[in-house]
Design a protein around this motif. Structure first.
Motif, PDB file in Angstrom:
ATOM      1  N   UNK A  16       0.797  -1.224   0.000  1.00  0.00           N
ATOM      2  CA  UNK A  16       0.000   0.000   0.000  1.00  0.00           C
ATOM      3  C   UNK A  16       0.830   1.274   0.000  1.00  0.00           C
ATOM      4  N   UNK A  17       2.118   1.180   0.277  1.00  0.00           N
ATOM      5  CA  UNK A  17       2.956   2.367   0.332  1.00  0.00           C
ATOM      6  C   UNK A  17       3.704   2.602  -0.962  1.00  0.00           C
ATOM      7  N   UNK A  18       3.827   3.868  -1.329  1.00  0.00           N
ATOM      8  CA  UNK A  18       4.600   4.218  -2.522  1.00  0.00           C
ATOM      9  C   UNK A  18       5.810   5.063  -2.152  1.00  0.00           C
ATOM     10  N   UNK A  19       6.049   5.226  -0.863  1.00  0.00           N
ATOM     11  CA  UNK A  19       7.136   6.080  -0.400  1.00  0.00           C
ATOM     12  C   UNK A  19       8.436   5.312  -0.160  1.00  0.00           C
ATOM     13  N   UNK A  20       8.443   4.037  -0.501  1.00  0.00           N
ATOM     14  CA  UNK A  20       9.650   3.231  -0.328  1.00  0.00           C
ATOM     15  C   UNK A  20      10.041   2.616  -1.660  1.00  0.00           C
ATOM     16  N   UNK A  21      11.288   2.215  -1.737  1.00  0.00           N
ATOM     17  CA  UNK A  21      11.760   1.561  -2.958  1.00  0.00           C
ATOM     18  C   UNK A  21      11.004   0.258  -3.206  1.00  0.00           C
ATOM     19  N   UNK A  22      10.788  -0.516  -2.140  1.00  0.00           N
ATOM     20  CA  UNK A  22      10.080  -1.791  -2.312  1.00  0.00           C
ATOM     21  C   UNK A  22       8.621  -1.547  -2.700  1.00  0.00           C
ATOM     22  N   UNK A  24       7.418   1.061  -4.443  1.00  0.00           N
ATOM     23  CA  UNK A  24       7.411   1.478  -5.851  1.00  0.00           C
ATOM     24  C   UNK A  24       7.710   0.289  -6.763  1.00  0.00           C
ATOM     25  N   UNK A  25       8.641  -0.545  -6.357  1.00  0.00           N
ATOM     26  CA  UNK A  25       8.970  -1.734  -7.164  1.00  0.00           C
ATOM     27  C   UNK A  25       7.763  -2.658  -7.273  1.00  0.00           C
ATOM     28  N   UNK A  26       7.045  -2.842  -6.162  1.00  0.00           N
ATOM     29  CA  UNK A  26       5.842  -3.676  -6.179  1.00  0.00           C
ATOM     30  C   UNK A  26       4.814  -3.108  -7.156  1.00  0.00           C
ATOM     31  N   UNK A  27       4.588  -1.801  -7.096  1.00  0.00           N
ATOM     32  CA  UNK A  27       3.622  -1.167  -7.996  1.00  0.00           C
ATOM     33  C   UNK A  27       4.023  -1.329  -9.457  1.00  0.00           C
ATOM     34  N   UNK A  28       5.299  -1.144  -9.755  1.00  0.00           N
ATOM     35  CA  UNK A  28       5.783  -1.271 -11.133  1.00  0.00           C
ATOM     36  C   UNK A  28       5.631  -2.708 -11.617  1.00  0.00           C
ATOM     37  N   UNK A  29       5.969  -3.667 -10.765  1.00  0.00           N
ATOM     38  CA  UNK A  29       5.824  -5.076 -11.160  1.00  0.00           C
ATOM     39  C   UNK A  29       4.356  -5.445 -11.360  1.00  0.00           C
ATOM     40  N   UNK A  30       3.479  -4.911 -10.513  1.00  0.00           N
ATOM     41  CA  UNK A  30       2.051  -5.192 -10.656  1.00  0.00           C
ATOM     42  C   UNK A  30       1.506  -4.597 -11.949  1.00  0.00           C
ATOM     43  N   UNK A  31       1.890  -3.379 -12.274  1.00  0.00           N
ATOM     44  CA  UNK A  31       1.452  -2.750 -13.523  1.00  0.00           C
ATOM     45  C   UNK A  31       1.977  -3.543 -14.716  1.00  0.00           C
ATOM     46  N   UNK A  32       3.227  -3.978 -14.656  1.00  0.00           N
ATOM     47  CA  UNK A  32       3.799  -4.784 -15.739  1.00  0.00           C
ATOM     48  C   UNK A  32       3.040  -6.102 -15.895  1.00  0.00           C
ATOM     49  N   UNK A  33       2.693  -6.738 -14.783  1.00  0.00           N
ATOM     50  CA  UNK A  33       1.943  -7.998 -14.838  1.00  0.00           C
ATOM     51  C   UNK A  33       0.562  -7.774 -15.454  1.00  0.00           C
ATOM     52  N   UNK A  34      -0.081  -6.675 -15.098  1.00  0.00           N
ATOM     53  CA  UNK A  34      -1.399  -6.373 -15.662  1.00  0.00           C
ATOM     54  C   UNK A  34      -1.288  -6.164 -17.167  1.00  0.00           C
ATOM     55  N   UNK A  35      -0.311  -5.380 -17.594  1.00  0.00           N
ATOM     56  CA  UNK A  35      -0.140  -5.125 -19.033  1.00  0.00           C
ATOM     57  C   UNK A  35       0.201  -6.407 -19.790  1.00  0.00           C
ATOM     58  N   UNK A  70      -2.865 -14.342  -5.526  1.00  0.00           N
ATOM     59  CA  UNK A  70      -1.946 -14.206  -4.391  1.00  0.00           C
ATOM     60  C   UNK A  70      -1.848 -12.748  -3.941  1.00  0.00           C
ATOM     61  N   UNK A  71      -1.820 -11.842  -4.896  1.00  0.00           N
ATOM     62  CA  UNK A  71      -1.754 -10.417  -4.563  1.00  0.00           C
ATOM     63  C   UNK A  71      -3.013  -9.979  -3.817  1.00  0.00           C
ATOM     64  N   UNK A  72      -4.160 -10.453  -4.261  1.00  0.00           N
ATOM     65  CA  UNK A  72      -5.429 -10.115  -3.610  1.00  0.00           C
ATOM     66  C   UNK A  72      -5.464 -10.661  -2.181  1.00  0.00           C
ATOM     67  N   UNK A  73      -5.041 -11.891  -2.004  1.00  0.00           N
ATOM     68  CA  UNK A  73      -5.017 -12.497  -0.669  1.00  0.00           C
ATOM     69  C   UNK A  73      -4.041 -11.746   0.237  1.00  0.00           C
ATOM     70  N   UNK A  74      -2.892 -11.340  -0.302  1.00  0.00           N
ATOM     71  CA  UNK A  74      -1.927 -10.573   0.495  1.00  0.00           C
ATOM     72  C   UNK A  74      -2.520  -9.236   0.924  1.00  0.00           C
ATOM     73  N   UNK A  75      -3.277  -8.584   0.021  1.00  0.00           N
ATOM     74  CA  UNK A  75      -3.937  -7.325   0.379  1.00  0.00           C
ATOM     75  C   UNK A  75      -4.955  -7.548   1.502  1.00  0.00           C
TER      76      UNK A  75
END
Length: 104
Positions: A16-22, A24-35, A70-75
């Motif tokens: 849920x955080x975008x203020x850390x490197x991890x 931001x990396x999670x968000x970028x990987x999730x967007x890449x997986x969606x695309x 897995x991402x949904x369950x983690x959320x």
């Protein structure tokens, strides 16, 4: 540093955080997986591509389905807010997500 964080809090910060490197990396990987998932489904809808690569695209569709589940369950696991009906909101999405895999 966050030395006293529980694993659940650390997971929350990453997801849920975008203020850390991890985060931001999670968000970028999730967007890449969606695309990539959208690309796989689009490619599978082309008959000639489906004929040649259908099994590989099917495996990719299942891979993304498992990743997103897995991402949904983690959320759900790390969310601090009450979760009255988490599965009720997931059922239509899961059914929609499985449709390409079972329609072959």
């Amino acid at each position: 540093m966050h030395t006293t964080e529980t694993p659940k809090q650390k997971l929350y910060r990453i997801i849920f955080g975008t203020d850390t490197t991890s985060g931001r990396s999670f968000d970028i990987m999730l967007i890449a997986a969606i695309l990539l998932s959208v690309l796989v489904v689009t490619l599978d809808s082309v008959e000639t591509i489906h004929q040649h690569y259908g099994i590989y695209l099917l495996v990719a569709e299942w891979f993304f389905t498992i990743i997103f589940t897995c991402e949904y369950i983690a959320r759900l696991y790390c969310s601090p807010t009450p979760k009255p009906t988490p599965l009720a909101s997931m059922v239509p999405l899961t059914c929609w997500r499985f449709y390409p895999a079972i329609s072959h």
